[in-house]
Write a protein that holds these residues in place. Structure first.
Motif, PDB file in Angstrom:
ATOM      1  N   ASP A 152      -2.534   5.735  -6.825  1.00  0.00           N
ATOM      2  CA  ASP A 152      -3.141   4.820  -7.803  1.00  0.00           C
ATOM      3  C   ASP A 152      -1.691   4.088  -8.433  1.00  0.00           C
ATOM      4  O   ASP A 152      -1.930   3.247  -8.994  1.00  0.00           O
ATOM      5  CB  ASP A 152      -3.613   5.639  -8.916  1.00  0.00           C
ATOM      6  CG  ASP A 152      -5.107   6.281  -8.565  1.00  0.00           C
ATOM      7  OD1 ASP A 152      -5.507   5.705  -7.672  1.00  0.00           O
ATOM      8  OD2 ASP A 152      -5.513   7.352  -8.877  1.00  0.00           O
ATOM      9  N   GLU A 153      -0.550   4.806  -8.163  1.00  0.00           N
ATOM     10  CA  GLU A 153       0.593   3.848  -8.734  1.00  0.00           C
ATOM     11  C   GLU A 153       1.766   3.987  -7.655  1.00  0.00           C
ATOM     12  O   GLU A 153       1.768   4.857  -6.655  1.00  0.00           O
ATOM     13  CB  GLU A 153       1.314   4.749 -10.046  1.00  0.00           C
ATOM     14  CG  GLU A 153       1.464   6.452  -9.840  1.00  0.00           C
ATOM     15  CD  GLU A 153       1.868   6.798 -11.148  1.00  0.00           C
ATOM     16  OE1 GLU A 153       2.076   6.155 -12.084  1.00  0.00           O
ATOM     17  OE2 GLU A 153       2.423   7.858 -11.059  1.00  0.00           O
ATOM     18  N   GLN A 212       0.946  -1.203  -0.058  1.00  0.00           N
ATOM     19  CA  GLN A 212       0.085  -0.010   0.150  1.00  0.00           C
ATOM     20  C   GLN A 212       0.775   1.253  -0.028  1.00  0.00           C
ATOM     21  O   GLN A 212       1.892   1.425   0.685  1.00  0.00           O
ATOM     22  CB  GLN A 212      -0.815   0.022   1.122  1.00  0.00           C
ATOM     23  CG  GLN A 212      -1.818  -1.145   1.441  1.00  0.00           C
ATOM     24  CD  GLN A 212      -2.809  -0.851   2.638  1.00  0.00           C
ATOM     25  OE1 GLN A 212      -3.577  -0.279   2.768  1.00  0.00           O
ATOM     26  NE2 GLN A 212      -2.560  -1.970   3.670  1.00  0.00           N
TER      27      GLN A 212
END
Length: 289
Positions: free
Chosen positions: A208-209, A195
């Protein structure tokens, strides 16, 4: 790194009774503020203020004395830190000299925002434009010396009591550290293995990346062998996902390249010898050509 409650990685003072007196506290805060604002361009603290800071530093617990939780965590931390020192060149900063930028990558080194408050020791941190302390006895990242927080911190989950998605998440968010990474290799939290949180105006938000533009680095999962232990590791990569090589991988690649060059040279020498022999058969001395 996750720890049981008895050995929390939050670092405080050696004794609760060592909290500075109000007059000393005021002097410490004044000295800290001067150092941080100046970002070490020029120290404007007095000798008395600097002595007070160093005295306060000596009263801080900068190492809890506990070993890492497992062999994997120790290897994972070393893999992340060593790879950057052997294979990484930080991106050139805008409006700065094009000289190679300094950086500090460390494992289990306490980060302190103040000489009178507790610190916290992430499993790994990366800080740009900060020089590694030259003093062998310095074991902590003091904000008043470094002038800034690290850009990124990483925590490796090794049990369910470390607070990686609660207490530590909130602490790093309050500090203002731009990127917070949680790697849960044994799935203690039953969620994703990796995460990444990025700080914005509303606090930490899931990214998101897994790429960090300010570092020119990304993170990805990789299954392979490191120091004779095969497991699923967290590795640095570039924007396209290409892994940054470890020191051993770089050495292996260089050895392979040298081997290929030697083979090519041997092949060319063989061809030259055959050509010379053919010319002699034809009555031509190749040495006179």
């Amino acid at each position: 790194m996750s720890q049981s409650p008895a050995k929390s990685r939050t670092l405080a003072k050696k004794k609760s009774g060592l909290r500075p007196e109000p007059s000393e506290l005021k002097r410490l805060r004044k000295a800290e503020t001067k150092l941080v604002i100046e970002e070490k361009k020029e120290w404007r603290v007095s000798k008395e203020e600097l002595r007070a800071l160093r005295k306060a530093e000596a009263k801080l617990i900068i190492d809890d004395g506990e070993p890492v939780d497992n062999t994997f965590s120790e290897k994972q931390q070393r893999l992340l830190a060593q790879t950057l020192y052997s294979s990484w060149t930080p991106p050139v900063a805008e409006k700065r000299s094009k000289a190679r930028r300094k950086f500090w990558v460390a494992s289990n080194v306490g980060i302190f925002t103040s000489a009178h408050e507790s610190g916290i020791a992430p499993d790994v941190f990366v800080s740009l434009d900060v020089e590694v302390p030259r003093e062998a006895i310095r074991k902590a990242y003091f904000l008043w010396d470094c002038g800034k927080f690290p850009e990124l911190v990483i925590e490796i989950v090794s049990n369910t009591k470390g607070g990686e998605i609660s207490r530590k998440h909130n602490r790093y968010e309050q500090m203002g550290i731009r990127y917070y990474v949680v790697f849960d290799p044994f799935r203690y939290f039953k969620g994703e293995l990796l995460q990444v949180f990025v700080l914005n105006g509303e606090g930490y938000q899931p990214a998101d990346e897994h790429f960090f533009p300010c570092l020119g680095l990304g993170l990805k999962l990789w299954r392979g062998s490191f120091e004779d232990m095969t497991f699923r590791y967290l590795r640095w990569c570039d924007r396209k996902g290409k892994l940054l090589p470890t020191a051993d991988e770089r050495a292996e690649r260089e050895a392979e390249r040298a081997k290929r060059e030697a083979g090519r040279a041997k092949h060319e020498a063989g061809r030259a010898a055959k050509l010379a022999a053919k010319l002699r058969e034809l009555g031509v001395d190749p040495d006179k050509l």
